[in-house]
Structure formats: C-alpha cells, structure tokens
Design an enzyme around this catalytic site. Structure first.
Site, PDB file in Angstrom:
ATOM      1  N   THR A  16      48.836  26.823  42.422  1.00 20.27           N
ATOM      2  CA  THR A  16      47.502  27.147  42.926  1.00 20.27           C
ATOM      3  C   THR A  16      46.479  26.107  42.481  1.00 20.27           C
ATOM      4  OG1 THR A  16      48.008  29.519  42.911  1.00 20.27           O
ATOM      5  CG2 THR A  16      45.696  28.897  42.952  1.00 20.27           C
ATOM      6  N   LYS A  83      40.889  43.282  48.130  1.00 18.76           N
ATOM      7  CA  LYS A  83      40.576  43.793  46.788  1.00 18.76           C
ATOM      8  C   LYS A  83      39.084  44.065  46.668  1.00 18.76           C
ATOM      9  CE  LYS A  83      40.284  42.071  42.005  1.00 18.76           C
ATOM     10  NZ  LYS A  83      40.557  40.942  41.093  1.00 18.76           N
TER      11      LYS A  83
END
Length: 519
Positions: A16, A83
């Site tokens: 990432t 989320k």
C-alpha cells in the site's frame, strides 16, 4: 535539464505504501509525458506484504478520485465495504453480568462543533438526557447499529448521505494500485531484490543494485521497504525512536474469517473489543471478516492470546490459519534524510487501533508531492518542513491512541499498567487536566495538520466516561434552547434516514449489478 534537477524518483518497496506513493507522485507530475519526473518502483517478488492494514479514513475517497480510480472498480476489485467509524466494546470497563459497554467514534456529526459545540451542553446534562454523546450529536451510530450503508445507489461515486471511509483487502488494493499506476500513470515497475545501496561521497543515495535488473540509478529515493527500512535505516542510519514505554502492545495475531453465507450482512464500523491484555479488531469486507488480536506479550503468552482470538471468532475458528506479527512501535528521528524519504512501515509504526497507518501514508505522499523539490538545492528546506510536520502528526497519533488506554476503568494488570503516569506523554496529561474543567475548543487543535480533530477527541472522551465538570463556567453555555433545537434535528433526521438507507450488503450487491454514477 541540469544536474540540479530531479528527474528520476525510485521507490524501493511495494504494498500500500509504495503503490499509493507512486500513484500520487506520478499523477501529480504526469509521468507519462516526455520530460516529466519518471517514477520507478522496485518490488521484491520474494517478500510478502504485511497485508493486514484494512481500515481507512474518509480521506481515501479524495485520494482515489485524485489518482483516477473509480469507486465502483475499487469496491469490487478490493472486496471493499463502507466504513462509518469504530465501535469500541468493553474499553471503558469489563463486561458486567454478561452485559457489554460500547460507544462509537464516528465520522459524522450533524453540526460542526467549531460553529456550535453541543458537547458542553451534553456534559452539563442540559441536553441528551438518557442518550449517549454519539446519539446526541449524530445519526450515524443508529445507522451503524442497523448495519446500514452511508449511501444509496443514487449517490454518485465518492458521495454519500453520510461521511464514510472503507474497509479493504490490502493485498487486492496493492494489486489494483499496481495495475492502475503502471497502465494509466506511467509508473515503471521492476520486480527484483535490492542487494546493495550505493551512496555518494556526500552521503546521498545514487542507486541500488538488484539481482534481476542490475543497477537502477535515481535522483530521489522513497523507502517503502517496510520493517526492513533498507534505505532510511540500513543505509542512512536514521535512528528509530521507540514508544514501547507508552504503547504497551507489541504483538498482533491475525485471522481471516470467511462468511458462512455470502449474503451475510456487513458491519458498518470496525469493531474494536477490549480483552484482558489487549483488544481485537473485527473488519467486515464483502467476502470475509478480517480479525486480529493486538496484545502485550508481557501480560499474556502467545498461546493464550491465540485462544482469546479464536474464542472471540467462535464456531469454526479452530480450522482457520493465524498469522503472528511482531510490532516495533515508534517512529524515525527523521523521516527525510539526504535525498531519501521514508513512507509507511519504514518510517513509523503504531498499533492499528484508530486505522491511522494508511491515512499517514496518504498524508506523507501528498506532502511530498506538493512540496517536491524538483531543484535539488531546495531539498534541505523541504526535508526540514516535512520532518517537523510528520513528527508532529506521529506524536499526536501516539497521544490519541494512548488516551483510549489511559481512560479505561478496567482492572486487569495490562490496563492498570497503561494508567501508570510514567507511561503517559506529558502533552496528553496536560490536555486532560485542562479538559476536566474546560470544554474542548478549536484552539486546542490549531495546527492544520492535526491527524485527529476535536470531534474525534469528543467521541472518545465522552464515550469512555471522562469526568468533566464545567459547572464553574455554566453561564458560558446559555444557548440552551438552540442546543435543544439542534438535538431535536438530530432525532428527526435519525427517524427519517433509517427508513431510506439500504444495508451494507444491499448497496454492494447493487453496485456490483449497476455500478455507481461518475462524479
């Protein structure tokens, strides 16, 4: 071009951190164009990524839009979900008679506390009688209780009825970024292992020798090599400042849990549950749950810790593989040294309690891209500004995470040790001392790079039952009618919105079938 100009950026390490940084830099400087900065990423084919950073902040929506990844593609290709914050279970106290205590740290409050702060009125019991702080200021906790989505299929990409971030599969996210960066942004990808790092007489890095691609030279280097920290540590010898005496957890166990039914609904928040010697995370993706136990090996052995995690998961847990991760918590004395900047695990690591890791990768890559010293003589000044800013952000992150532990009323030895004053930063103690008799204000958060805003502190402080007595200043909060009107608006919106939003599973099914409209 002259020797004074940076033309070649070399990123060592993928995952990432590496691929987000590569994408942000290549997009910013349009690396597809002749004469632009060329971004090269060297990724080892033999070293797997840690792959457990699955929580993001709402900033990720802006990042994805900026680098040109559609939200539909992201959600589908990364098994991602929406989320809306974190639900903290049993952090304030251990379960009593089988009853859990829980509170929310949410992304959305209906009213900006810098314009009208409802928190003092709630603390003084002038509004919200019988309601939690989160229920008083936001509809999002009720939405999360019902497992609902923050958006409908009618919302365009990256837009929602409520603020939101994502849960994602970190391995799939790195794959998506790799494909996008190499095909659409002009990033050059080299699969090889770095065997040697070359430096000049002045100490700058000039290139790296690899086993499969030979010598790769560059003008500027980004260390995204994870815990190995091949450049910032092994080559440039920048010290690592441990905060293990403040954040006492040092290990994590991770287990991926498949859904028994592919239509199982998906939790709207990360669920963080406190246990005897640490806490478990529980993250709902579209195809599975990601779970883990973060704990202190000084307070529990690994075997007992694994038993705690498997007991938490429940039926079928004994069949699932676990992954043990040793955590070295802290951050570099400097993040930018010479012509090298460290981003991701090579720069710093703190436990994943508030999902700060990916956000701070975003923050680092954005700051590098905005201040990038194309002319080399600007390097030292930019490096100093970057080091000051990121040092501040990491210190504030440590303070905020520590606050969760320090405010707990749990009585196990791990939790008692977290309340020892010699483990608590003086900066946090000073704030808490003032907030016991003064309301939080924007002046407590006057740095534009505060990682956690005033709202975040209010959710955690009031959720944890922080004892605040504002009675001596009660006269300063005379707009009681207005505060009550705002609270009533929250309740009215709650009633309206609960009947309109689909479940998380429903919205993902619709996105899979129809896709989302582009902005």
């Amino acid at each position: 071009m002259t020797d004074n100009v940076i033309n070649q950026v070399v990123i060592v390490g993928g995952g990432t951190a590496g691929w987000l940084t590569a994408s942000i830099l290549a997009k910013k400087f349009d690396s597809r164009q002749p004469g632009a900065i060329q971004v090269t990423l060297i990724e080892s084919p033999d070293i797997p990524t840690i792959g457990v950073g699955e929580g993001t902040w709402p900033t990720m929506r802006k990042t994805l839009a900026k680098i040109g990844i559609s939200e539909t593609d992201f959600l589908l290709k990364c098994n991602a979900s929406l989320k809306q914050g974190t639900k903290f279970v049993n952090w304030k106290s251990a379960p009593e008679n089988g009853v859990d205590h829980a509170y929310y740290h949410l992304f959305t409050s209906m009213f900006d506390p810098e314009e009208f702060n409802l928190a003092p009125y709630w603390s003084l019991d002038l509004i919200g009688q019988g309601k939690t702080y989160a229920e008083t200021v936001s509809v999002q906790g009720l939405v999360s209780d019902d497992g609902l989505s923050p958006k409908t299929i009618l919302n365009k990409e990256f837009e929602g009825v409520l603020n939101y971030a994502y849960h994602l599969d970190a391995g799939l996210f790195a794959q998506l970024l790799t494909e996008h960066a190499t095909k659409n942004l002009g990033v050059k990808h080299i699969s090889a292992n770095v065997e040697q790092v070359l430096t000049s007489a002045q100490g700058d890095i000039t290139g790296v020798h690899t086993d499969r691609a030979g010598l790769i030279e560059g003008d500027f280097f980004v260390d995204c090599s994870g815990f190995k920290a091949l450049l910032i540590d092994k080559t440039l010898n920048v010290p690592f400042n441990s905060v293990a005496d403040t954040l006492l957890t040092d290990h994590a166990l991770a287990i991926q849990v498949p859904y028994q039914d592919e239509q199982t609904n998906i939790a709207s928040c990360t669920v963080s549950t406190a246990h005897e010697a640490g806490w478990t995370w529980d993250i709902g993706l579209s195809n599975r749950r990601g779970t883990g136990y973060v704990y202190s090996s000084a307070h529990v052995d690994h075997e007992t810790a694994e038993k705690t995690l498997r007991n938490y998961i429940g039926t079928g847990a004994e069949q699932l593989d676990s992954k043990l991760i040793k955590m070295n918590v802290g951050y570099r004395e400097k993040f930018w040294e010479k012509n090298c900047v460290a981003i991701g695990l090579s720069a710093a690591f703190v436990e994943p309690l508030e999902a700060s890791a990916i956000f701070l990768i975003e923050a680092s890559a954005n700051m590098v891209s905005e201040l990038f010293p194309r002319q080399k003589h600007l390097m030292s000044g930019v490096a100093q500004k970057f080091n000051d800013s990121m040092g501040f952000r990491w210190q504030k992150t440590v303070d905020f995470i520590k606050m969760h532990y320090f405010l707990s009323e749990r009585q196990e030895s791990f939790w008692r040790d977290n309340k020892e004053l010699n483990t608590v930063p003086d900066s946090l103690l000073a704030l808490l001392d003032r907030w016991r008799c003064q309301a939080l204000t924007s002046y407590d958060f006057d740095n534009v790079f505060e990682p956690f805003p005033m709202e975040s502190y209010q959710y955690v402080l009031h959720g944890m039952g922080f004892k605040q007595d504002l009675s001596v200043n009660k006269q300063a909060y005379a707009n009681v009618m207005q505060a009550k009107q705002y609270q009533q608006q929250v309740q009215m919106v709650s009633q309206k919105i609960l009947g309109q939003l689909p479940s998380n599973r429903e919205i993902l099914n619709k996105i899979k079938e129809f896709g989302l409209q582009s902005i």
